[in-house]
Design a protein around this motif. Sequence first.
Motif, PDB file in Angstrom:
ATOM      1  N   SER A 424       0.802  -1.245  -0.159  1.00  0.00           N
ATOM      2  CA  SER A 424      -0.309   0.197  -0.311  1.00  0.00           C
ATOM      3  C   SER A 424       0.547   1.277   0.142  1.00  0.00           C
ATOM      4  N   LEU A 425       0.519   2.264  -0.990  1.00  0.00           N
ATOM      5  CA  LEU A 425       1.266   3.648  -1.254  1.00  0.00           C
ATOM      6  C   LEU A 425       0.288   4.361  -0.986  1.00  0.00           C
ATOM      7  N   HIS A 426       0.958   5.113  -0.565  1.00  0.00           N
ATOM      8  CA  HIS A 426       0.255   6.881  -0.588  1.00  0.00           C
ATOM      9  C   HIS A 426       0.784   7.308  -1.820  1.00  0.00           C
ATOM     10  N   LEU A 427      -0.202   8.038  -2.907  1.00  0.00           N
ATOM     11  CA  LEU A 427       0.099   8.497  -3.945  1.00  0.00           C
ATOM     12  C   LEU A 427       0.984  10.041  -3.900  1.00  0.00           C
ATOM     13  N   ALA A 428      -0.189  10.119  -3.156  1.00  0.00           N
ATOM     14  CA  ALA A 428       0.600  12.010  -3.567  1.00  0.00           C
ATOM     15  C   ALA A 428       2.026  11.839  -2.564  1.00  0.00           C
ATOM     16  N   SER A 429       1.929  11.627  -1.775  1.00  0.00           N
ATOM     17  CA  SER A 429       3.568  11.988  -1.187  1.00  0.00           C
ATOM     18  C   SER A 429       4.446  11.365  -1.735  1.00  0.00           C
ATOM     19  N   ILE A 430       4.310   9.447  -2.798  1.00  0.00           N
ATOM     20  CA  ILE A 430       5.353   9.796  -3.476  1.00  0.00           C
ATOM     21  C   ILE A 430       5.591  10.873  -4.337  1.00  0.00           C
ATOM     22  N   VAL A 431       3.999  11.462  -5.212  1.00  0.00           N
ATOM     23  CA  VAL A 431       4.668  12.173  -6.146  1.00  0.00           C
ATOM     24  C   VAL A 431       5.356  13.450  -6.120  1.00  0.00           C
ATOM     25  N   GLN A 432       4.991  13.781  -4.840  1.00  0.00           N
ATOM     26  CA  GLN A 432       5.322  14.890  -3.546  1.00  0.00           C
ATOM     27  C   GLN A 432       7.084  14.521  -3.643  1.00  0.00           C
ATOM     28  N   HIS A 433       7.865  12.702  -3.027  1.00  0.00           N
ATOM     29  CA  HIS A 433       8.940  13.152  -3.060  1.00  0.00           C
ATOM     30  C   HIS A 433       9.487  13.028  -4.213  1.00  0.00           C
ATOM     31  N   VAL A 434       9.178  13.326  -5.629  1.00  0.00           N
ATOM     32  CA  VAL A 434       9.766  13.236  -6.999  1.00  0.00           C
ATOM     33  C   VAL A 434      10.257  14.677  -7.448  1.00  0.00           C
ATOM     34  N   GLU A 435       9.096  15.033  -7.028  1.00  0.00           N
ATOM     35  CA  GLU A 435       8.764  16.444  -7.598  1.00  0.00           C
ATOM     36  C   GLU A 435       9.779  16.663  -6.863  1.00  0.00           C
ATOM     37  N   TYR A 436      10.232  16.795  -6.115  1.00  0.00           N
ATOM     38  CA  TYR A 436      11.670  18.019  -4.736  1.00  0.00           C
ATOM     39  C   TYR A 436      12.648  18.084  -6.059  1.00  0.00           C
ATOM     40  N   ASN A 437      12.760  16.547  -6.319  1.00  0.00           N
ATOM     41  CA  ASN A 437      14.029  16.345  -6.686  1.00  0.00           C
ATOM     42  C   ASN A 437      14.105  16.653  -8.521  1.00  0.00           C
ATOM     43  N   TYR A 438      13.185  17.838  -9.168  1.00  0.00           N
ATOM     44  CA  TYR A 438      12.849  18.337 -10.285  1.00  0.00           C
ATOM     45  C   TYR A 438      12.479  19.580 -10.667  1.00  0.00           C
ATOM     46  N   LYS A 439      12.111  19.907  -8.993  1.00  0.00           N
ATOM     47  CA  LYS A 439      12.487  21.543  -9.199  1.00  0.00           C
ATOM     48  C   LYS A 439      12.853  22.574  -9.398  1.00  0.00           C
ATOM     49  N   PRO A 440      14.531  22.257  -9.097  1.00  0.00           N
ATOM     50  CA  PRO A 440      15.731  22.965  -9.649  1.00  0.00           C
ATOM     51  C   PRO A 440      15.571  23.162 -11.361  1.00  0.00           C
ATOM     52  N   LEU A 441      15.227  22.054 -11.830  1.00  0.00           N
ATOM     53  CA  LEU A 441      15.021  22.104 -13.285  1.00  0.00           C
ATOM     54  C   LEU A 441      14.503  23.153 -13.893  1.00  0.00           C
ATOM     55  N   MET A 442      12.719  22.720 -13.271  1.00  0.00           N
ATOM     56  CA  MET A 442      11.804  23.211 -14.005  1.00  0.00           C
ATOM     57  C   MET A 442      12.193  24.727 -13.627  1.00  0.00           C
ATOM     58  N   LEU A 443      11.926  25.718 -13.162  1.00  0.00           N
ATOM     59  CA  LEU A 443      12.397  26.514 -12.144  1.00  0.00           C
ATOM     60  C   LEU A 443      13.672  27.508 -13.297  1.00  0.00           C
ATOM     61  N   ASN A 444      14.755  26.293 -13.599  1.00  0.00           N
ATOM     62  CA  ASN A 444      15.628  27.037 -14.414  1.00  0.00           C
ATOM     63  C   ASN A 444      14.852  27.230 -15.669  1.00  0.00           C
ATOM     64  N   LYS A 445      13.555  26.691 -16.082  1.00  0.00           N
ATOM     65  CA  LYS A 445      13.148  27.054 -18.137  1.00  0.00           C
ATOM     66  C   LYS A 445      11.444  27.121 -17.693  1.00  0.00           C
ATOM     67  N   ASN A 446      11.664  28.202 -16.354  1.00  0.00           N
ATOM     68  CA  ASN A 446      10.347  29.123 -16.039  1.00  0.00           C
ATOM     69  C   ASN A 446       8.971  28.199 -15.619  1.00  0.00           C
ATOM     70  N   ILE A 447       9.501  26.414 -15.600  1.00  0.00           N
ATOM     71  CA  ILE A 447       7.837  25.854 -15.611  1.00  0.00           C
ATOM     72  C   ILE A 447       7.001  26.323 -14.704  1.00  0.00           C
ATOM     73  N   ILE A 448       5.763  26.464 -14.966  1.00  0.00           N
ATOM     74  CA  ILE A 448       5.151  25.880 -13.947  1.00  0.00           C
ATOM     75  C   ILE A 448       4.518  25.439 -13.109  1.00  0.00           C
ATOM     76  N   PHE A 449       4.739  24.936 -12.298  1.00  0.00           N
ATOM     77  CA  PHE A 449       4.868  23.158 -12.165  1.00  0.00           C
ATOM     78  C   PHE A 449       3.224  23.257 -10.577  1.00  0.00           C
ATOM     79  N   LYS A 450       2.221  22.717 -11.373  1.00  0.00           N
ATOM     80  CA  LYS A 450       1.029  22.253  -9.845  1.00  0.00           C
ATOM     81  C   LYS A 450       1.217  20.326 -10.065  1.00  0.00           C
ATOM     82  N   ASN A 451       0.779  20.633  -8.835  1.00  0.00           N
ATOM     83  CA  ASN A 451       0.204  19.028  -7.725  1.00  0.00           C
ATOM     84  C   ASN A 451      -1.224  18.842  -7.038  1.00  0.00           C
ATOM     85  N   ASP A 452      -2.107  18.611  -7.887  1.00  0.00           N
ATOM     86  CA  ASP A 452      -3.160  18.385  -7.428  1.00  0.00           C
ATOM     87  C   ASP A 452      -3.398  16.794  -7.236  1.00  0.00           C
ATOM     88  N   VAL A 453      -2.262  16.386  -6.785  1.00  0.00           N
ATOM     89  CA  VAL A 453      -2.707  14.635  -6.395  1.00  0.00           C
ATOM     90  C   VAL A 453      -4.527  15.189  -5.013  1.00  0.00           C
TER      91      VAL A 453
END
Length: 577
Positions: A424-453
């Motif tokens: 059993s895995l809490h989907l929102a927590s998994i997505v949030q963990h992966v998202e944290y590692n990619y925030k610098p890449l998105m920030l470098n391209k000025n990408i707006i990110f939304k997490n609505d899991v």
Amino acid sequence: MPKLVAVLIGVFVPFLLFSQKKNVVKKEIDTEIKMIAKKFKTESNFNKAQSFFIKKNWDSTLVYSMKQLDVGKKSELKDYCHYLRGRSFKEKKLFLEAKKELNKISDKFEFYYRVKISLGEIALEQNDYKLALQYFVILEKLPEELYDFKKSNALHNIGLCYLHLEKFDKAEEYLFKSAELQKAQKDTLMLISSYMDIANLYYTQYKDNEAIPYFEKAYTLSKKVKSFELKQNATLNMAVVEENRKKFPLALTYRKEYEIWKDSLNDQNKVWAIADLEKKFAIKQKQKEVNVLEAENKLKEAERNGFLVASVLLLILFGTGVYFYRQKIRNSKIILKQKNELDELNATKDKLFSIVSHDLRSSVNALKTSNGKLLENLENKNFEELDTLLHNNSTIANGAYNLLDNLLNWALLQTKQAYFYQESLHLASIVQHVEYNYKPLMLNKNIIFKNDVAASEYVFADLDSLKIVIRNFLDNAIKFSKENGSISIYTRPSSEDFCYLVIEDTGLGMSKSTREELLKETILLSKKKNDDIIGTGLGMQLCKSMIHKNGGRLDIESEENIGTKIIIALQKFKNHG
């Protein structure tokens, strides 16, 4: 006695300055800077500068704030840019440059009192106590409830200035006021510094009986905090005190304790260096594992062929005519099937090695070219171009690392050596963990990110394989998105058996034929059409295999130049309460 005082001043004054700086920036001013950045979304240089400022990346803050001042036309942002630059120079100990930037800020700046705080701290660092006192006295008159600063810090600094100016009555008055406020606010770190300052005040006046209790209070409180530097300073003070009191066994005990905290502080400073070495070692180790897997596969292939030959020989020697005939037909069918499978695997392997070697060569060549430019710009001191080249190098290295990581996971999956355990895995927590590692890449391209899991969704899947799937699709979304694009991760209304996770981007998109080809079960690895974007198709093949192994499904909705939706159907965990 004078020798003791000199030692104690050397111990506690540097820590006091460190403590003061640590408490200068509060959430209120950070929040205001973020709101200004949202207000001026089109000013990309200011957005990058404030983002790096919040992360305490002072060099990048200086680069992008200067770009904003050079090309930006918004006068409202000038004071903020000079503040970001002044603070960054101050943190880098470049006090002359810091004062120049801070003095350019107009007195209409909303946080002008923070400019006074910074100038006062710089004066304190440079031992100009009279000038520092002028700045800090202004703060004493400001109501704390209306301004974003701690009045106890201002009082502490005033007392410290008077102490160095040898105005002991004034120093005592302000240090005690500061200590009372810190005690009420439960600010233990600053309270320890205040106790050491008060003790030193008395020692300077040869009032040993009044000083020693405050050294003891500082030492007792230091045991309750995690700061190794505080523990070290408080313990050393007690050692010096006991040596002056001729209590040498007790002084020796404090000295030993001081050495322990000193070693702990040194060990803490080595952590980052060790972490960097471990990262490099892990990359080499993964490459070795890939080589070992290749060698093991060749050995297994040779053993299998030898077994088949031995079986055929035994059947020829001991089989009867009819049995021999039937067995011969059966073996022929088996060999033909295995040959076809082996041919397909070899074709996939050859194609994989060809594409991976091409992409790795391209990455290494790009790094080689970029490093040449980096050296050239370093000689010319072209710092703006250096920043761009360093970010490009980081992007190329991340792409090559992701390629090697996918190659290792694909090899483990093909040889059935990957660890797989569904739970059993809490989907929102998994997505949030992966998202944290990619925030610098998105920030470098000025990408707006939304997490609505949806927080209520639980899935039945293997943790590592699910992270690999989300990470690959999020990496693709970033890679194929343009500057100032957007990426959203959300869940669609789920069915009784499945939860639907959607990764949507506004990137290049794909044609209907490309989408259908990617969804085919028998698709081989292929090179993407856009040669500017590194990719082997290995990530997609790996994701499809892992989704199917978890009992899920994959679907793609996409239109060229509009964007792509990756829809992952995952089994729900029904027994979750």
